[in-house]
Design a protein around this motif. Structure first.
Motif, mmCIF file in Angstrom:
data_model
loop_
_atom_site.group_PDB
_atom_site.id
_atom_site.type_symbol
_atom_site.label_atom_id
_atom_site.label_comp_id
_atom_site.label_asym_id
_atom_site.label_seq_id
_atom_site.Cartn_x
_atom_site.Cartn_y
_atom_site.Cartn_z
ATOM 1 N N SER A 170 5.772 -7.441 -2.685
ATOM 2 C CA SER A 170 5.033 -6.689 -3.700
ATOM 3 C C SER A 170 5.879 -5.561 -4.269
ATOM 4 O O SER A 170 6.805 -5.056 -3.625
ATOM 5 N N ARG A 171 5.563 -5.157 -5.471
ATOM 6 C CA ARG A 171 6.338 -4.094 -6.109
ATOM 7 C C ARG A 171 6.140 -2.748 -5.415
ATOM 8 O O ARG A 171 7.072 -1.992 -5.236
ATOM 9 N N LYS A 172 4.903 -2.463 -5.055
ATOM 10 C CA LYS A 172 4.586 -1.198 -4.404
ATOM 11 C C LYS A 172 3.570 -1.437 -3.288
ATOM 12 O O LYS A 172 2.779 -2.381 -3.353
ATOM 13 N N ILE A 173 3.584 -0.544 -2.312
ATOM 14 C CA ILE A 173 2.601 -0.574 -1.226
ATOM 15 C C ILE A 173 2.014 0.825 -1.084
ATOM 16 O O ILE A 173 2.753 1.818 -1.085
ATOM 17 N N LEU A 174 0.691 0.893 -0.988
ATOM 18 C CA LEU A 174 -0.004 2.148 -0.708
ATOM 19 C C LEU A 174 -0.716 1.992 0.626
ATOM 20 O O LEU A 174 -1.553 1.112 0.795
ATOM 21 N N VAL A 175 -0.379 2.851 1.585
ATOM 22 C CA VAL A 175 -1.005 2.838 2.897
ATOM 23 C C VAL A 175 -1.988 3.997 2.984
ATOM 24 O O VAL A 175 -1.631 5.145 2.673
ATOM 25 N N LEU A 176 -3.216 3.700 3.385
ATOM 26 C CA LEU A 176 -4.264 4.708 3.489
ATOM 27 C C LEU A 176 -4.597 4.936 4.957
ATOM 28 O O LEU A 176 -5.023 4.006 5.650
ATOM 29 N N LEU A 177 -4.399 6.165 5.432
ATOM 30 C CA LEU A 177 -4.665 6.506 6.827
ATOM 31 C C LEU A 177 -5.611 7.690 6.894
ATOM 32 O O LEU A 177 -5.482 8.639 6.116
ATOM 33 N N LYS A 178 -6.529 7.626 7.840
ATOM 34 C CA LYS A 178 -7.473 8.730 8.010
ATOM 35 C C LYS A 178 -7.825 8.864 9.488
ATOM 36 O O LYS A 178 -8.080 7.874 10.162
ATOM 37 N N LEU A 204 6.864 -2.468 7.293
ATOM 38 C CA LEU A 204 6.794 -1.737 6.024
ATOM 39 C C LEU A 204 8.045 -0.905 5.782
ATOM 40 O O LEU A 204 8.343 -0.547 4.630
ATOM 41 N N LEU A 205 8.786 -0.592 6.826
ATOM 42 C CA LEU A 205 10.022 0.171 6.659
ATOM 43 C C LEU A 205 11.079 -0.625 5.909
ATOM 44 O O LEU A 205 12.055 -0.053 5.401
ATOM 45 N N ASP A 206 10.890 -1.946 5.824
ATOM 46 C CA ASP A 206 11.829 -2.798 5.098
ATOM 47 C C ASP A 206 11.532 -2.853 3.603
ATOM 48 O O ASP A 206 12.278 -3.483 2.851
ATOM 49 N N HIS A 207 10.436 -2.218 3.179
ATOM 50 C CA HIS A 207 10.061 -2.243 1.761
ATOM 51 C C HIS A 207 10.583 -0.984 1.064
ATOM 52 O O HIS A 207 10.504 0.110 1.624
ATOM 53 N N PRO A 208 11.086 -1.106 -0.172
ATOM 54 C CA PRO A 208 11.691 0.048 -0.839
ATOM 55 C C PRO A 208 10.725 1.029 -1.477
ATOM 56 O O PRO A 208 11.142 2.114 -1.898
ATOM 57 N N ASP A 209 9.443 0.683 -1.588
ATOM 58 C CA ASP A 209 8.520 1.545 -2.323
ATOM 59 C C ASP A 209 7.159 1.604 -1.624
ATOM 60 O O ASP A 209 6.196 0.974 -2.047
ATOM 61 N N VAL A 210 7.108 2.366 -0.542
ATOM 62 C CA VAL A 210 5.876 2.538 0.239
ATOM 63 C C VAL A 210 5.443 3.990 0.179
ATOM 64 O O VAL A 210 6.239 4.886 0.462
ATOM 65 N N THR A 211 4.188 4.223 -0.185
ATOM 66 C CA THR A 211 3.608 5.557 -0.172
ATOM 67 C C THR A 211 2.469 5.576 0.831
ATOM 68 O O THR A 211 1.627 4.672 0.849
ATOM 69 N N VAL A 212 2.447 6.587 1.679
ATOM 70 C CA VAL A 212 1.401 6.735 2.685
ATOM 71 C C VAL A 212 0.559 7.963 2.349
ATOM 72 O O VAL A 212 1.085 9.072 2.224
ATOM 73 N N TYR A 213 -0.740 7.755 2.166
ATOM 74 C CA TYR A 213 -1.694 8.863 1.968
ATOM 75 C C TYR A 213 -2.440 9.054 3.280
ATOM 76 O O TYR A 213 -3.046 8.109 3.799
ATOM 77 N N TYR A 214 -2.382 10.265 3.791
ATOM 78 C CA TYR A 214 -2.950 10.519 5.116
ATOM 79 C C TYR A 214 -3.862 11.741 5.081
ATOM 80 O O TYR A 214 -3.455 12.812 4.665
ATOM 81 N N LYS A 215 -5.086 11.532 5.529
ATOM 82 C CA LYS A 215 -6.019 12.646 5.705
ATOM 83 C C LYS A 215 -6.480 12.658 7.161
ATOM 84 O O LYS A 215 -7.001 11.662 7.657
ATOM 85 N N GLU A 216 -6.247 13.782 7.806
ATOM 86 C CA GLU A 216 -6.671 13.880 9.204
ATOM 87 C C GLU A 216 -8.163 14.101 9.290
ATOM 88 O O GLU A 216 -8.844 13.523 10.097
#
Length: 216
Positions: A170-178, A204-216
């Motif tokens: 995929s072109r981009k990956i968005l990871v959502l963590l809470k 996911l570390l092998d992908h060039p465009d990963v964004t992680v959004y994290y809310k505790e």
């Protein structure tokens, strides 16, 4: 891998929706007519899907696909399809009225050649999609895009999932963590003793465009 941290649920939801719409706009600027986005299930992304629907994502010519599904009827309380459609998103998903093999074959044929965006969560055991630690699906060749997996951790054992092949393509990956418990996962991603088999999210570390959004 880019990490962004949020203090409030409102910021988490709003900015995740902003991110998704920004991807849609970016693909539009490139002149492509249809944007393909894969959505995960779970409680974390549901308010984000509701926000997308509220903002009129149906009018954005986006085709949404399921990342994974529990092998239950679509009207079952544990169905990802049910959750996503009730949030207001039209989605193409695994047809669980078919046999597992038929459903996998049919869905593989419906997938795009490349997703523009894949939205994922990470389980406490490090799974992504329905790719669990130790699963043989983690070693499937690049020409296999869907798989049947099983888990002992949850009530619904049989899962249908896209594989690492379409996720990493995929072109981009968005990871959502809470949740505070996800801190251990973030730390484990950078633990050299962990492998993709023991911690699937490490892929996911092998992908060039990963964004992680994290809310505790």
């Amino acid at each position: 891998m880019i990490f962004k941290f949020f203090d409030t649920e409102g910021e988490f939801v709003s900015q995740a929706a902003d991110f998704i719409f920004a991807v849609v706009k970016e693909i539009r600027i490139k002149g492509e007519e249809v944007v393909s986005i894969a959505l995960s299930g779970g409680s974390t992304p549901k308010p984000i899907y509701e926000e997308l629907a509220k903002r009129g994502v149906k009018n954005s010519n986006v085709t949404f696909f399921e990342v994974d599904e529990r092998y239950v009827p679509r009207d079952h309380a544990d169905s990802n399809y049910k959750m996503i459609t009730e949030a207001g998103i039209d989605i193409r998903g695994f047809d669980t009225a078919l046999s597992i093999d038929e459903s996998l074959t049919q869905y593989a044929q419906a997938l795009p050649s490349q997703f523009d965006l894949v939205i994922l969560g990470i389980g406490e055991d490090g799974h992504i999609a329905s790719l669990f630690p130790g699963s043989t699906a983690l070693d499937l060749p690049d020409d296999i895009s869907t798989a049947h997996t099983t888990t002992e951790r949850f009530a619904v054992r049989d899962r249908l999932t896209i594989t690492l092949e379409p996720i990493l393509k995929s072109r981009k990956i968005l990871v959502l963590l809470k949740g505070s418990e996800k801190k251990e996962i973030v730390t484990a991603l950078h633990d050299r003793s962990q492998t993709i088999q023991s911690l699937p999210a490490k892929a996911l570390l092998d992908h060039p465009d990963v964004t992680v959004y994290y809310k505790e």
